[in-house]
Design a protein around this motif. Structure first.
Motif, PDB file in Angstrom:
ATOM      1  N   GLN A 254       0.810  -1.219   0.000  1.00 39.64           N
ATOM      2  CA  GLN A 254       0.000   0.000   0.000  1.00 39.64           C
ATOM      3  C   GLN A 254       0.850   1.280   0.000  1.00 39.64           C
ATOM      4  N   PRO A 255       0.360   2.345  -0.638  1.00 40.36           N
ATOM      5  CA  PRO A 255      -0.891   2.409  -1.412  1.00 40.36           C
ATOM      6  C   PRO A 255      -0.738   1.696  -2.751  1.00 40.36           C
ATOM      7  N   ILE A 256      -1.787   0.982  -3.159  1.00 39.51           N
ATOM      8  CA  ILE A 256      -1.699   0.174  -4.367  1.00 39.51           C
ATOM      9  C   ILE A 256      -3.037   0.207  -5.083  1.00 39.51           C
ATOM     10  N   THR A 257      -2.989   0.226  -6.396  1.00 37.04           N
ATOM     11  CA  THR A 257      -4.210   0.261  -7.185  1.00 37.04           C
ATOM     12  C   THR A 257      -4.686  -1.159  -7.485  1.00 37.04           C
ATOM     13  N   ARG A 258      -5.940  -1.245  -7.934  1.00 36.20           N
ATOM     14  CA  ARG A 258      -6.494  -2.557  -8.273  1.00 36.20           C
ATOM     15  C   ARG A 258      -5.706  -3.205  -9.411  1.00 36.20           C
TER      16      ARG A 258
ATOM     17  N   PRO B 294     -10.571   2.647   0.479  1.00 37.80           N
ATOM     18  CA  PRO B 294     -10.030   3.362  -0.676  1.00 37.80           C
ATOM     19  C   PRO B 294      -9.409   4.671  -0.233  1.00 37.80           C
ATOM     20  N   GLY B 295      -8.313   5.053  -0.860  1.00 41.46           N
ATOM     21  CA  GLY B 295      -7.646   6.312  -0.530  1.00 41.46           C
ATOM     22  C   GLY B 295      -7.745   7.299  -1.670  1.00 41.46           C
ATOM     23  N   LYS B 296      -6.778   8.190  -1.778  1.00 40.82           N
ATOM     24  CA  LYS B 296      -6.770   9.189  -2.844  1.00 40.82           C
ATOM     25  C   LYS B 296      -6.537   8.518  -4.188  1.00 40.82           C
ATOM     26  N   ARG B 297      -7.042   9.162  -5.213  1.00 47.01           N
ATOM     27  CA  ARG B 297      -6.856   8.632  -6.563  1.00 47.01           C
ATOM     28  C   ARG B 297      -5.429   8.894  -7.042  1.00 47.01           C
ATOM     29  N   ARG B 298      -4.894   7.959  -7.793  1.00 51.49           N
ATOM     30  CA  ARG B 298      -3.556   8.097  -8.354  1.00 51.49           C
ATOM     31  C   ARG B 298      -3.578   9.114  -9.494  1.00 51.49           C
TER      32      ARG B 298
ATOM     33  N   PRO C 161      -3.258   8.218 -15.764  1.00 49.56           N
ATOM     34  CA  PRO C 161      -4.426   8.064 -16.642  1.00 49.56           C
ATOM     35  C   PRO C 161      -5.484   7.160 -16.015  1.00 49.56           C
ATOM     36  N   GLY C 162      -6.727   7.634 -16.028  1.00 50.31           N
ATOM     37  CA  GLY C 162      -7.818   6.887 -15.426  1.00 50.31           C
ATOM     38  C   GLY C 162      -8.027   7.183 -13.962  1.00 50.31           C
ATOM     39  N   ARG C 163      -7.035   7.825 -13.343  1.00 43.31           N
ATOM     40  CA  ARG C 163      -7.071   8.193 -11.923  1.00 43.31           C
ATOM     41  C   ARG C 163      -7.638   7.062 -11.048  1.00 43.31           C
TER      42      ARG C 163
END
Length: 219
Positions: free
Chosen positions: A103-107, A134-138, A141-143
């Motif tokens: 973490q933090p890690i995206t799906r 869920p945390g802040k958006r990366r 692209p696609g956030r």
């Protein structure tokens, strides 16, 4: 010769702690072993019983064994929601471990590590338990959302902070981590041949939510 007051108080506190900690009623013999031969356990039990008469729990004796029980006048007001014991599906356990260590890690990053797609149901299980959030958006692209573990995760596994998570070598030593290469052996679900023979993560989620909590009266 009687014991000094401070020693008697210590024995009384120990007896109280032993009774509270036990999930089952304890016999006089067992209590005597726990508190020590020099203590007058029957007298201490009598004192404890008198002390708790006006409390929300009472010390009771049932068939020669002692335990704390809810006061009779409060029993009708007590209700406990008991969650059925459910084994965490393997997919959810894998995702939880990946989030905890990366973490933090995206799906998408989770799926890259696992080598299979992660169904919505898998994350729903972890969200229901309160172990991930869920945390802040990366800012890519696609956030995509970043995923983190929660305080509830630390509390459930009795971890003070993420720095206390066991390392790779500790996991290997405990036999909890395969020492062979893992990712090279993983296949995507679409490459597993007959999809009807492959366990689906959505099926795991359906099995997870099938059992409902039940309400039981408190003792």
């Amino acid at each position: 010769m009687s014991k000094p007051p401070h020693e008697m108080q210590g024995a009384l506190r120990l007896l109280e702690a032993v009774l509270f900690a036990s999930a089952e009623p304890l016999t006089l013999e067992i209590l005597q072993q726990q508190v020590g031969k020099g203590a007058d356990v029957p007298a201490l039990l009598k004192e404890l019983k008198a002390h708790y008469v006006q409390h929300g729990v009472n010390l009771v004796e049932i068939d020669g064994a002692y335990s704390f029980r809810t006061a009779p006048d409060l029993a009708g007001l007590m209700k406990i929601t008991r969650e059925p014991r459910r084994k965490l599906p393997r997919a959810a356990a894998e995702v939880l471990a990946i989030i905890a260590y990366h973490q933090p890690i995206t799906r998408a990053e989770i799926e890259s590590i696992r080598g299979v797609e992660t169904s919505r149901g898998t994350l729903d299980i972890l969200l229901e338990l309160g172990w991930v959030r869920p945390g802040k958006r990366r800012e890519t692209p696609g956030r995509p959302l970043n995923w983190h573990t929660t305080t509830e995760f630390l509390s459930h596994f009795n971890i003070g902070s993420l720095t206390e998570l066991p390392g790779v070598e500790e996991l290997k030593a405990a036999g909890l981590l395969d020492t062979r290469p893992v990712l090279s052996n993983l296949e995507r679900e679409n490459d597993q041949g007959d999809a009807s023979d492959a366990p689906l993560e959505d099926d795991d989620f359906a099995a997870w939510v099938r059992d409902e909590p039940e309400d039981v009266a408190a003792e």
